[in-house]
Design an enzyme around this catalytic site. Structure first.
Site, PDB file in Angstrom:
ATOM      1  N   GLY A  42       0.835  -1.201   0.000  1.00 57.66           N
ATOM      2  CA  GLY A  42       0.000   0.000   0.000  1.00 57.66           C
ATOM      3  C   GLY A  42       0.864   1.241   0.000  1.00 57.66           C
ATOM      4  O   GLY A  42       2.043   1.179   0.358  1.00 57.66           O
ATOM      5  N   CYS A  73       5.309  -6.158   1.703  1.00 56.01           N
ATOM      6  CA  CYS A  73       5.701  -4.751   1.759  1.00 56.01           C
ATOM      7  C   CYS A  73       4.985  -4.036   2.913  1.00 56.01           C
ATOM      8  O   CYS A  73       5.265  -4.314   4.062  1.00 56.01           O
ATOM      9  CB  CYS A  73       5.437  -4.104   0.387  1.00 56.01           C
ATOM     10  SG  CYS A  73       6.292  -2.552   0.186  1.00 56.01           S
ATOM     11  N   TYR A  74       4.023  -3.158   2.631  1.00 52.59           N
ATOM     12  CA  TYR A  74       3.270  -2.501   3.699  1.00 52.59           C
ATOM     13  C   TYR A  74       2.692  -3.538   4.663  1.00 52.59           C
ATOM     14  O   TYR A  74       2.672  -3.344   5.877  1.00 52.59           O
ATOM     15  CB  TYR A  74       2.149  -1.670   3.070  1.00 52.59           C
ATOM     16  CG  TYR A  74       1.314  -0.878   4.038  1.00 52.59           C
ATOM     17  CD1 TYR A  74       1.671   0.412   4.394  1.00 52.59           C
ATOM     18  CD2 TYR A  74       0.157  -1.429   4.596  1.00 52.59           C
ATOM     19  CE1 TYR A  74       0.885   1.146   5.283  1.00 52.59           C
ATOM     20  CE2 TYR A  74      -0.626  -0.712   5.482  1.00 52.59           C
ATOM     21  CZ  TYR A  74      -0.255   0.583   5.823  1.00 52.59           C
ATOM     22  OH  TYR A  74      -1.024   1.296   6.700  1.00 52.59           O
ATOM     23  N   HIS A  91       7.800  -7.358  -3.806  1.00 51.70           N
ATOM     24  CA  HIS A  91       6.486  -7.742  -4.347  1.00 51.70           C
ATOM     25  C   HIS A  91       6.570  -9.042  -5.144  1.00 51.70           C
ATOM     26  O   HIS A  91       6.982  -9.031  -6.296  1.00 51.70           O
ATOM     27  CB  HIS A  91       5.943  -6.620  -5.239  1.00 51.70           C
ATOM     28  CG  HIS A  91       5.488  -5.435  -4.462  1.00 51.70           C
ATOM     29  ND1 HIS A  91       4.186  -5.286  -4.033  1.00 51.70           N
ATOM     30  CD2 HIS A  91       6.166  -4.365  -3.999  1.00 51.70           C
ATOM     31  CE1 HIS A  91       4.088  -4.165  -3.347  1.00 51.70           C
ATOM     32  NE2 HIS A  91       5.268  -3.580  -3.310  1.00 51.70           N
ATOM     33  N   GLU A 137       4.191 -10.630  -6.397  1.00 52.37           N
ATOM     34  CA  GLU A 137       3.089 -10.765  -7.359  1.00 52.37           C
ATOM     35  C   GLU A 137       3.390 -10.173  -8.731  1.00 52.37           C
ATOM     36  O   GLU A 137       2.646 -10.400  -9.680  1.00 52.37           O
ATOM     37  CB  GLU A 137       1.806 -10.130  -6.782  1.00 52.37           C
ATOM     38  CG  GLU A 137       1.824  -8.611  -6.608  1.00 52.37           C
ATOM     39  CD  GLU A 137       2.465  -8.146  -5.292  1.00 52.37           C
ATOM     40  OE1 GLU A 137       3.347  -8.858  -4.770  1.00 52.37           O
ATOM     41  OE2 GLU A 137       2.108  -7.062  -4.813  1.00 52.37           O
ATOM     42  N   ASP A 190     -18.527 -10.256 -22.045  1.00 51.30           N
ATOM     43  CA  ASP A 190     -19.153 -10.381 -20.726  1.00 51.30           C
ATOM     44  C   ASP A 190     -20.638 -10.735 -20.828  1.00 51.30           C
ATOM     45  O   ASP A 190     -21.099 -11.685 -20.198  1.00 51.30           O
ATOM     46  CB  ASP A 190     -18.985  -9.088 -19.920  1.00 51.30           C
ATOM     47  CG  ASP A 190     -17.521  -8.682 -19.849  1.00 51.30           C
ATOM     48  OD1 ASP A 190     -16.660  -9.558 -20.068  1.00 51.30           O
ATOM     49  OD2 ASP A 190     -17.240  -7.502 -19.597  1.00 51.30           O
ATOM     50  N   LYS A 206     -11.279 -10.936 -16.151  1.00 52.20           N
ATOM     51  CA  LYS A 206     -11.663 -11.065 -17.564  1.00 52.20           C
ATOM     52  C   LYS A 206     -11.234 -12.406 -18.183  1.00 52.20           C
ATOM     53  O   LYS A 206     -12.008 -13.053 -18.875  1.00 52.20           O
ATOM     54  CB  LYS A 206     -11.041  -9.917 -18.358  1.00 52.20           C
ATOM     55  CG  LYS A 206     -11.531  -9.813 -19.783  1.00 52.20           C
ATOM     56  CD  LYS A 206     -12.813  -9.038 -19.819  1.00 52.20           C
ATOM     57  CE  LYS A 206     -13.333  -8.823 -21.211  1.00 52.20           C
ATOM     58  NZ  LYS A 206     -14.459  -7.890 -21.201  1.00 52.20           N
TER      59      LYS A 206
END
Ligand code: XMP
Length: 515
Positions: A56, A83-84, A170, A172, A228, A371
């Site tokens: 964050g 991290c945060y 990070h 990710e 969608d 998606k």
């Protein structure tokens, strides 16, 4: 669907929190991004197998920064702070975090200095991605440093007894090449997940939930033919059969044969109750003489609502629910603390602005999916590739690709040119790498020569871009032979066009559409 095996991701507002969810789901473990201040009690009830505290932009030592319920550290559920999130864990458990003027941003090399289940199977020297100002300067009791980098003596920490882990980098993002394995280790080795979340299961559970919610009532869906709404149609049809009613508005600004394709697939092949509102003439009448892009968009938007509402009224009394193709990113945007603590989950209105006399309950069967997961569901449900891999197409359709006022003749010229752009690019084996490709009709004539005759006809621009999300885009470097066949085919086969140009602008500063 927070039942069975799942991981909770508490969101502290990082730009890349969604990526944590993507990575975890790629490992076939269901996860949800939830509010940063979700109470320990709620978490205990919902029983995730693990908890991830996201990164964050705020500073943990700041009084006003978003905090977790400290009781979550006593639940006995494995926790990974990123991290945060790591700094939060350090601060609450008795370590210390210092703000730092110097921000560490970018790639860093990290050495693993102690065995950890988080890094099991990985090389001792790893590239990681750092993006932090503050850092942990003293670890809480019971913790040990398991990795360090030049700038960060505590690049990763752990307390294997309480199953609490923290990483300053990070995992990710793609710039941490082994990050995926680390998250796998967390989910499988530390949390004990087994990776059983699959689309077929999701579909099964969702169908059950839809049936329960809908009961004997009926559902209305605005079907646009886009990914969608097409997937919603296929899913709802499987769940409730002929209690689903679809309305498709043909505004006369669709691509070549698009309406027929929708009728063929959903009306005939799937056998869905489909009402096609052929309103091209109405739209064109309202658009006559209008060349201002914003005005075009407004007219098309409001005419769409009028037409849809009229059709919907035909179902009122019978239909209780309105289905929408809301996706997960639309939902999670608002759980982050950055939207303000009062941010509530917003509903994405694809068919927003319906008149007050038309009141439906909402049903949003895709609201937990990203998606590409929606595409997977579509494939599982038997939708063809031309639907599930379809490129985005703007609501106002070809109107924003005709750079002047709109006439039936111009629509036809553009449809024919656009068809050839699509046909030629789709011959490329890697055409799915191109985010969007289409033709634009320009409001100018230029001189040409055909046989012995001078011509004075239209110019078509070809636009092809690569992009990850449509927010930024780069013009696509189409091979010359593809450009060549596009140009030849348009000029030879489309009457009224004697010149083709290629748009080599990126977004920003240009946009993808021309209007
Ligand atoms: P721009 O032109 O702003 O487009 O770079 C970004 C993406 O959004 C699509 N787009 C629209 N989609 N209604 C939509 O549903 C619209 O009015 C609209 N305008 C642009 C565009 O095709 C691109 O993918």
């Amino acid at each position: 669907m927070k039942q069975g095996e799942w991981i909770a991701i508490l969101d502290y507002g990082s730009q890349v929190t969604q990526l944590i969810a993507r990575r975890i789901r790629e490992h076939k473990v269901y996860c949800e991004i939830i509010r940063f201040d979700t109470s320990a009690e709620t978490l205990k009830e919902q029983a995730p197998k693990g908890i991830i505290l996201s990164g964050g932009p705020c500073s943990v030592p700041d009084e006003d920064s978003p905090k977790c319920d400290p009781e979550i550290f006593n639940l006995g559920i494995p926790i990974l702070g990123i991290c945060y999130g790591m700094q939060l864990a350090a601060q609450f458990l008795g370590g210390s975090v210092l703000g730092s003027e110097k921000r560490e941003y970018g790639k860093a090399m990290m050495q693993i200095i102690k065995p950890s289940p988080l890094f099991q199977g990985l090389e001792p020297d790893l590239q990681v991605w750092m993006s932090h100002g503050d850092k942990v300067t003293a670890m809480p009791e019971g913790f040990e440093a398991v990795a360090q980098s030049d700038n960060c003596p505590f690049a990763a920490m752990q307390n294997p007894v309480s199953k609490i882990y923290g990483v300053q980098f990070h995992p990710e993002v793609v710039h941490t090449p082994q990050g995926k394995e680390m998250l796998w280790n967390f989910a499988f080795k530390i949390c004990g997940c087994s990776g059983t979340w699959e689309m077929s299961k999701f579909i099964e559970e969702n169908i059950k939930a839809i049936r329960e919610k809908v009961g004997e009532d009926h559902v209305l869906l605005g079907l646009s033919g886009g990914v969608d709404s097409s997937v919603v149609a296929a899913l709802l049809h499987k769940a409730i059969g002929d209690k689903l009613h679809c309305v498709y508005v043909d505004n006369g600004l669709m691509r070549y044969r698009e309406t027929e394709d929708v009728e063929e697939l959903f009306g005939n092949a799937f056998g869905i109750d489909l009402t096609v509102a052929r309103s091209g003439e109405l739209f064109l009448r309202k658009l006559a003489g209008v060349s201002d892009p914003e005005e075009k968009r407004k007219i098309i938007g409001s005419t769409f609502i009028d037409v849809f509402a009229e059709k919907a009224r035909g179902f009122s009394g019978k239909v209780k629910f309105l289905a929408q193709g809301t996706l997960y990113p639309d939902v999670i945007e608002s759980v982050s603390p950055i939207g303000g603590p009062s941010a509530t989950i917003k509903s994405h209105h694809n068919v927003g602005g319906l008149p007050a006399d038309l009141q439906f309950d909402l049903i949003e069967p895709l609201r937990e999916l990203f998606k590409d997961e929606v595409r997977e569901v579509g494939r599982e449900l038997g939708l063809p590739s031309y639907v599930v891999d379809r490129q985005p197409f703007p609501g106002p359709g070809l109107a924003v690709r005709i750079i002047s006022d709109i006439t039936p003749e111009r629509i036809e010229v553009l449809q024919q040119a656009d068809l050839r752009v699509r046909e030629e690019i789709m011959k490329m084996p890697n055409h799915l790498d191109v985010w969007q490709y289409f033709a634009v009709l320009l409001p100018i004539q230029t001189v040409g020569v055909m046989g012995d005759d001078r011509t004075y006809e239209n110019v078509v621009a070809v636009r092809a871009v690569e992009s990850r999300d449509g927010m930024t885009a780069d013009w696509y470097k189409l091979p010359y032979d593809v450009m060549d066949s596009i140009s030849n085919r348009i000029i030879n086969e489309v009457r009224g066009v004697n010149r083709v140009c290629y748009d080599i602008s990126s977004k920003p500063p240009s946009t993808i559409e021309w209007e």
